[in-house]
Design an enzyme around this catalytic site. Structure first.
Site, short mmCIF file in Angstrom:
data_model
loop_
_atom_site.label_atom_id
_atom_site.label_comp_id
_atom_site.label_asym_id
_atom_site.label_seq_id
_atom_site.Cartn_x
_atom_site.Cartn_y
_atom_site.Cartn_z
CG HIS A 6 24.88 41.43 -19.53
ND1 HIS A 6 24.99 41.14 -18.19
CD2 HIS A 6 26.15 41.75 -19.94
CE1 HIS A 6 26.25 41.28 -17.81
NE2 HIS A 6 26.96 41.65 -18.85
CG HIS A 64 31.33 48.16 -20.87
ND1 HIS A 64 30.63 47.35 -21.72
CD2 HIS A 64 31.36 47.52 -19.68
CE1 HIS A 64 30.24 46.26 -21.08
NE2 HIS A 64 30.67 46.34 -19.84
#
Length: 314
Positions: free
Chosen positions: A78, A262
């Site tokens: 993030h 991911h």
């Protein structure tokens, strides 16, 4: 010519780690040209650093983590997305714990932090990795492709067997303002019936309705509901932006992702770097370098048919 950028001053924020549940303070500070994003920690009184690079990614679940030289930092995606989305190239990211604070589960608080620190140009031109030929990877029904493109673009599709999500698609054409307003506020999400299993793995210890969008079988449990009707796929775009930062340079290409997570993002970055014949490094005034014979449309690439497989949440 587009020049590299850093920030003018140091700025800090504090919260808890999403998976560790431990308090964590993150501080951004200016870094010199060509430095990139570098995570730093003090370990047993000694200052150590770890570049945000695919070469330093370490195995983990439900997040991206980097580690080297005594430094280990989890859930970096993030903050990396916020730096990339605001086009900040060089910055030190000091973290006093082994996980970046999750804050509200999106990149919006990091955007505010970076804006408070103020971006400033440096005296080195910004390099771009410009895709010249398609690159594709797949893992079962999950797949990613990048095609030559005039501008950075991400097309993302997710599929979940949930009445409020099902199939969601989103296309993001690179724009700093659009990133701030349309992508950064999208939160990480989870399903109520999976949370206990996540806890048993020692993950999600800091998760709450304050930092995670949680779905029951039929509803959103967060009192204020969704920020966007398609918040989940927007968050996946956010994750892709953050993980692609590990290339070390912004990429000019059209990324297409289907049910990715991911692990696949990181594998994709490795695959791109392993195919140097399919790209070249350029500056902004060299953008139009794709040979006509190399320009392919989406339909020119053979990809596995989309399925109803359940993609991993993050």
């Amino acid at each position: 010519m587009r020049y590299q950028h850093t920030i003018k001053s140091a700025m800090s924020t504090t919260g808890v780690g999403l998976h560790s549940g431990q308090p964590s303070t993150l501080t951004l500070s200016p870094a010199p040209p060509d430095k990139g994003v570098v995570f730093r920690q003090t370990v047993e009184g000694v200052f150590h650093s770890c570049p945000a690079s695919i070469h330093h990614v370490i195995p983990t679940e439900l997040c991206t983590a980097v580690g080297a030289n005594g430094v280990q930092v989890h859930t970096v995606e993030h903050i990396l997305a916020a730096l990339s989305g605001l086009e900040v190239d060089n910055v030190y990211v000091d973290v006093d714990a082994q996980e970046v604070p999750v804050l509200d589960g999106s990149a919006a608080p990091f955007v505010e932090l970076i804006q408070g620190a103020e971006s400033t140009p440096q005296d080195k031109p910004r390099e771009f990795l410009k895709v010249l030929q398609p690159i594709h990877i797949a893992n079962g029904s999950s797949q990613m492709t990048v095609l030559p493109s005039e501008a950075p673009c991400i097309s993302c599709t997710i599929q979940f067997d949930h009445s409020l999500i099902q199939t969601q698609k989103y296309e993001y054409i690179w724009d700093v303002s659009d990133f701030q307003q349309e992508i950064a506020p999208a939160r990480t999400f989870a399903f109520n019936d999976e949370i206990e299993a996540i806890w048993k793995k020692g993950l999600g210890q800091g998760g709450s309705l304050m930092n995670t969008l949680v779905f029951s079988d039929t509803a959103v449990l967060n009192e204020q509901g969704l920020r966007f009707a398609d918040e989940c796929v927007r968050h996946k775009v956010l994750d892709i932006i953050g993980d692609l930062t590990l290339l070390g340079r912004p990429m000019i290409g059209h990324v297409m992702a289907h049910c990715s997570g991911h692990a696949l993002h990181n594998q994709f970055v490795k695959e791109i770097l392993a195919c140097p014949e399919s790209w070249r490094i350029v500056y902004q005034d060299e953008m139009n370098l794709i040979e006509p014979s190399h320009v392919l449309t989406t339909h020119s690439i053979h990809t596995a048919p989309f399925s109803s497989a359940i993609a991993p949440s993050s």
